[in-house]
Motif scaffolding. Structure first.
Motif, PDB file in Angstrom:
ATOM      1  N   HIS A 148      38.295   8.703  84.304  1.00 38.05           N
ATOM      2  CA  HIS A 148      38.267   8.826  85.758  1.00 38.05           C
ATOM      3  C   HIS A 148      38.659   7.550  86.495  1.00 38.05           C
ATOM      4  CE1 HIS A 148      34.960  11.970  84.703  1.00 38.05           C
ATOM      5  NE2 HIS A 148      36.162  12.381  84.366  1.00 38.05           N
TER       6      HIS A 148
ATOM      7  N   THR B 243      36.338   8.230  90.721  1.00 39.66           N
ATOM      8  CA  THR B 243      34.957   7.846  90.438  1.00 39.66           C
ATOM      9  C   THR B 243      34.076   7.828  91.674  1.00 39.66           C
ATOM     10  OG1 THR B 243      35.596   5.528  90.664  1.00 39.66           O
ATOM     11  CG2 THR B 243      35.581   6.447  88.431  1.00 39.66           C
TER      12      THR B 243
ATOM     13  N   ARG C  10      32.736   8.066  78.850  1.00 38.75           N
ATOM     14  CA  ARG C  10      31.897   8.886  79.733  1.00 38.75           C
ATOM     15  C   ARG C  10      30.464   8.360  79.817  1.00 38.75           C
ATOM     16  NH1 ARG C  10      35.590  13.163  78.396  1.00 38.75           N
ATOM     17  NH2 ARG C  10      36.046  14.417  80.257  1.00 38.75           N
TER      18      ARG C  10
ATOM     19  N   ALA D   1      33.265   6.352  84.422  1.00 36.19           N
ATOM     20  CA  ALA D   1      33.156   7.793  84.642  1.00 36.19           C
ATOM     21  C   ALA D   1      32.783   8.159  86.067  1.00 36.19           C
ATOM     22  CB  ALA D   1      32.132   8.388  83.672  1.00 36.19           C
TER      23      ALA D   1
ATOM     24  N   ASP E 175      31.069  15.857  86.139  1.00 32.34           N
ATOM     25  CA  ASP E 175      32.160  16.137  85.208  1.00 32.34           C
ATOM     26  C   ASP E 175      32.194  17.631  84.869  1.00 32.34           C
ATOM     27  OD1 ASP E 175      34.242  15.857  83.443  1.00 32.34           O
ATOM     28  OD2 ASP E 175      33.286  14.353  82.199  1.00 32.34           O
TER      29      ASP E 175
END
Length: 292
Positions: A31, A56, A124, A130, A137
């Motif tokens: 991200h 993000t 992640r 992330a 997500d």
């Protein structure tokens, strides 16, 4: 991948743009790499499909959307749940009054932990990379359907946490959502390596009945009302989900080639990101937080 597809591989997006011959890119990246990659693609005039979440944080996402508008290209934020036909059928049933006025809803999202033994610390797990965890997500695939079926989310109150060692982003969360329509819904998102008992992906309760979207490959879209007190199977709630990726890419391709309108403008994906961010603020404030 290059061998399997008889294509050419490049070491970077910049190299691909310089040496390759293509009109569009599909950005499937961590991200925190989204904004820079989008700028590279936009500057080169490449149509872009960007995997969700947009970025993000909200500020970065808004910069990406603005840059995409100014670039004169097709920008699409990929969300395959937009093409889950059972979701659209559910909205049709609601609009037709099959369950009366919608009062409450429940959404439950489970996802495997998916730990790669070759990764010492998956990206992640890192908040800076992330932006958020399971709610932002994979949970976006459940927030989008709720918005399609029930309208826009106005505010949320939530609590999140992590049960995975070394993970900075949440691995579970429970939220109460208030929609602009007045509907109240719960949303549970959990990363798990265990077994899950029987449950529904979505349960929508109205004044005159209920719609249940069952979980799993054998799941059905079920309607319970005065006409069908024992339940009526309208369609499979699983059929078409695997094909939704193809429908998504078809939508993008037709927008590029034919100038057709996307099923959902890229700005629409801000709803999932803003909802997740409101959840995270609520975890800190212990209060209801506005989405918009």
């Amino acid at each position: 991948m290059a061998r399997e597809t008889s294509s050419e591989a490049f070491a970077s997006l910049e190299e691909g743009i310089e040496r390759g011959s293509f009109d569009a890119v599909d950005l499937m990246l961590p991200h925190d790499a989204h904004e820079n990659a989008c700028n590279v693609a936009f500057d080169a005039g490449k149509h872009t499909i960007l995997e969700k979440p947009i970025s993000t944080d909200i500020a970065s996402a808004e910069r990406i959307l603005e840059a995409g508008r100014n670039a004169g290209i097709v920008l699409m934020v990929a969300e395959q749940a937009q093409y889950w036909w059972d979701i659209h059928k559910t909205r049709e049933l609601i609009d037709a009054g099959e369950i009366g006025s919608v009062l409450t809803a429940h959404a439950t999202f489970y996802d495997p932990m998916g730990i790669d033994p070759n990764e010492t610390l998956p990206w992640r797990y890192i908040k800076e990379r992330a932006g958020g965890g399971v709610c932002m997500d994979g949970g976006a695939h459940w927030i989008r359907p709720m918005r399609l079926m029930l309208g826009e989310i106005e505010e949320v109150v939530a609590s999140t946490g992590s049960h995975i060692d070394g993970r900075e982003t949440e691995s579970f969360g429970l939220s109460l959502l208030r929609f602009q329509s007045g509907v109240i819904a719960t949303f549970k998102a959990v990363l798990t390596s265990g077994r899950i008992g029987p449950c529904a992906d979505f349960r929508i309760t109205g004044s005159d009945g209920e719609i249940i979207l069952e979980r799993g490959r054998e799941g059905r879209l079920m309607v319970y009302n005065q006409k069908h007190p024992s339940g009526h199977a309208v369609m499979s709630s699983y059929e078409g989900k695997a094909d939704s990726y193809g429908a998504e890419l078809k939508d993008f391709s037709e927008a590029v080639l034919d100038g057709s309108e996307l099923a959902a403008a890229p700005e629409f994906a801000m709803g999932e990101l803003r909802t997740a961010m409101a959840m995270y603020r609520s975890e800190e404030t212990r209060r209801w937080e506005k989405v918009w």
